[in-house]
Every structure is written in structure tokens, then in C-alpha cells.
Write a protein that holds these residues in place. Sequence first.
Motif, mmCIF file in Angstrom:
data_model
loop_
_atom_site.group_PDB
_atom_site.id
_atom_site.type_symbol
_atom_site.label_atom_id
_atom_site.label_comp_id
_atom_site.label_asym_id
_atom_site.label_seq_id
_atom_site.Cartn_x
_atom_site.Cartn_y
_atom_site.Cartn_z
ATOM 1 N N VAL A 251 0.838 -1.203 0.000
ATOM 2 C CA VAL A 251 0.000 0.000 0.000
ATOM 3 C C VAL A 251 0.873 1.255 0.000
ATOM 4 O O VAL A 251 0.632 2.211 -0.760
ATOM 5 C CB VAL A 251 -0.942 -0.004 1.217
ATOM 6 C CG1 VAL A 251 -1.660 1.328 1.340
ATOM 7 C CG2 VAL A 251 -1.962 -1.129 1.099
ATOM 8 N N GLY B 215 2.418 1.706 -3.329
ATOM 9 C CA GLY B 215 1.451 2.215 -4.295
ATOM 10 C C GLY B 215 1.279 3.721 -4.204
ATOM 11 O O GLY B 215 1.294 4.423 -5.222
ATOM 12 N N GLY C 145 -5.727 4.329 -9.121
ATOM 13 C CA GLY C 145 -6.447 3.312 -8.361
ATOM 14 C C GLY C 145 -6.044 1.904 -8.754
ATOM 15 O O GLY C 145 -5.850 1.031 -7.898
ATOM 16 N N ILE C 146 -5.909 1.682 -10.057
ATOM 17 C CA ILE C 146 -5.484 0.358 -10.525
ATOM 18 C C ILE C 146 -4.078 0.043 -10.028
ATOM 19 O O ILE C 146 -3.790 -1.079 -9.575
ATOM 20 C CB ILE C 146 -5.553 0.292 -12.058
ATOM 21 C CG1 ILE C 146 -7.008 0.421 -12.527
ATOM 22 C CG2 ILE C 146 -4.943 -1.005 -12.574
ATOM 23 C CD1 ILE C 146 -7.157 0.500 -14.029
ATOM 24 N N LEU D 210 -2.614 1.215 -7.372
ATOM 25 C CA LEU D 210 -2.647 0.984 -5.929
ATOM 26 C C LEU D 210 -3.126 -0.430 -5.609
ATOM 27 O O LEU D 210 -2.568 -1.104 -4.730
ATOM 28 C CB LEU D 210 -3.554 2.017 -5.267
ATOM 29 C CG LEU D 210 -3.601 2.017 -3.738
ATOM 30 C CD1 LEU D 210 -2.221 2.268 -3.157
ATOM 31 C CD2 LEU D 210 -4.578 3.076 -3.241
ATOM 32 N N VAL D 211 -4.139 -0.884 -6.329
ATOM 33 C CA VAL D 211 -4.636 -2.248 -6.112
ATOM 34 C C VAL D 211 -3.576 -3.275 -6.500
ATOM 35 O O VAL D 211 -3.313 -4.243 -5.762
ATOM 36 C CB VAL D 211 -5.935 -2.473 -6.904
ATOM 37 C CG1 VAL D 211 -6.355 -3.942 -6.847
ATOM 38 C CG2 VAL D 211 -7.053 -1.597 -6.356
ATOM 39 N N LEU D 212 -2.949 -3.076 -7.659
ATOM 40 C CA LEU D 212 -1.913 -4.011 -8.096
ATOM 41 C C LEU D 212 -0.739 -4.037 -7.121
ATOM 42 O O LEU D 212 -0.176 -5.105 -6.841
ATOM 43 C CB LEU D 212 -1.425 -3.627 -9.493
ATOM 44 C CG LEU D 212 -2.407 -3.844 -10.648
ATOM 45 C CD1 LEU D 212 -1.802 -3.346 -11.955
ATOM 46 C CD2 LEU D 212 -2.778 -5.317 -10.772
ATOM 47 N N THR E 68 -0.837 -3.377 -3.892
ATOM 48 C CA THR E 68 -1.243 -4.050 -2.655
ATOM 49 C C THR E 68 -1.292 -5.564 -2.846
ATOM 50 O O THR E 68 -0.784 -6.329 -2.015
ATOM 51 C CB THR E 68 -2.615 -3.537 -2.201
ATOM 52 O OG1 THR E 68 -2.563 -2.112 -2.057
ATOM 53 C CG2 THR E 68 -3.015 -4.163 -0.880
ATOM 54 N N VAL E 69 -1.904 -5.994 -3.942
ATOM 55 C CA VAL E 69 -1.981 -7.437 -4.212
ATOM 56 C C VAL E 69 -0.586 -8.015 -4.436
ATOM 57 O O VAL E 69 -0.251 -9.098 -3.931
ATOM 58 C CB VAL E 69 -2.890 -7.697 -5.427
ATOM 59 C CG1 VAL E 69 -2.864 -9.174 -5.813
ATOM 60 C CG2 VAL E 69 -4.317 -7.262 -5.130
#
Length: 216
Positions: A113, A116, A192-193, A195-197, A199-200
Motif C-alpha cells: 500500500v 502504491g 487506483g489500478i 494501488l490495487v496491483l 497491494t496485491v
Amino acid sequence: MDSGGSSPFCPHCGAPQIFLLDHDLPAELTATDTTGTAPPPAPRQVEWKTAIRCALLVAAVSAVLTLIAARFESVSPLSWLWTVSGSLITLALYQKRRPKAWMDAGIGARIGVVVGFVLVGSLAVAMAAGGLVARYLLHNMAGFDAQLTQQLHMQIQHALATNPETKSLQGYLYSPEFRAGMMLAGFGLISGILLVLSTVGGAVGGLLRTRHKVSL
């Protein structure tokens, strides 16, 4: 007078006595660090100073690659791959600097996070700086403006064809404010994409690097 050891007065001179309890000092107060290196973080905790430094390093490289990719299209795949893999690279650097640190999926996600957000900030600065230099110093943004205008015109014409009621907004749709809003919305979606990538990717990287105990 009792001359035993329990009397509060000296058996010889009669002066009051002070009794001190002989407590053992805690082990952590007597232990000394002779290696000169920082101790490893406590189990299930993140050494954020090191993690943030690693994230800043990865973000700086990503920003440089983004600026280079704006001039040379052949660098774009490398820039994209580095940015998407930012959390994995950060975890590798983090464990290299702190090999005894605890690592699992949760810690990897938390670091991801942070990576990101740092990546989004660095990319925003890089794109803004690159745009200013290209527009006001190099004067080579005409092609980008023409391409953006063409794409926007096609989208507006499609919207007018499918919904005639939007004709009243046609003037606003062609305004610079709407164009700026569209660009900000696009960057927000990409952020946003990312940040999600991140984190995952951090969670997966942490899971692959899971340690069930801290080495001593």
C-alpha cells in the motif's frame, strides 16, 4: 537494646540506618549491543524507515523510466513492468537490508500500500514536470494536443449521436475545463489500478517470503 541486624539504629553509635533492597537489574538493561548494528524489528512489525526508503528508491527509478519512455517508446514496456512490479522489488530490497525481519502476506500488503501511494505520487510529479518541460521548453506538445482533441471529439460525437439531449452541453464538452477533468479522471483511474496491483503484489510477495519465526 537489641543489637541484631533487624534494628533500625546502629548498635554502636545509635544513628538511624538505611536499608537498600538488593534487586537484580533486568536483563535488557544489562545487555549491551557490541555489533554496532540496529536490532531487527520485533516479530510481526514493519521497520517503516527502511521500507519507505526502499519504496522511494523504487519510485524514483519508476519516475525516471517514465520520463525516458515519454521520449523513447522502446522503454515503455520496461517502465510499465518496473512500475507494476514495484511492491515486489521493494520487498526484495527490504529483506536484503533487514534479513531478520518478519515477513508474511499481511506485512507484504501493508508495504505494498505504501509503495502504491509513493509510486502514484512520483508518477504524478514526473508527468507534471515532463509536461511542463515539453510544452514550454521543447514546444513539442502539439502532436499530443491534436491526438487528445481528436479522441475527445470522437467520444463527444458518439455521445451526441446516442443521446441528443447532450447537445445542450456541447459547448462545455469542448471546453478546456472538461478536457482537464477528463485527464484527471484518467489519471485517477490509473492510480487506483496501480494501488490495487501494488497491494496485491505486496501480499503475494509477502506470502512467498513468509517466515514462521525470526532468526536470531
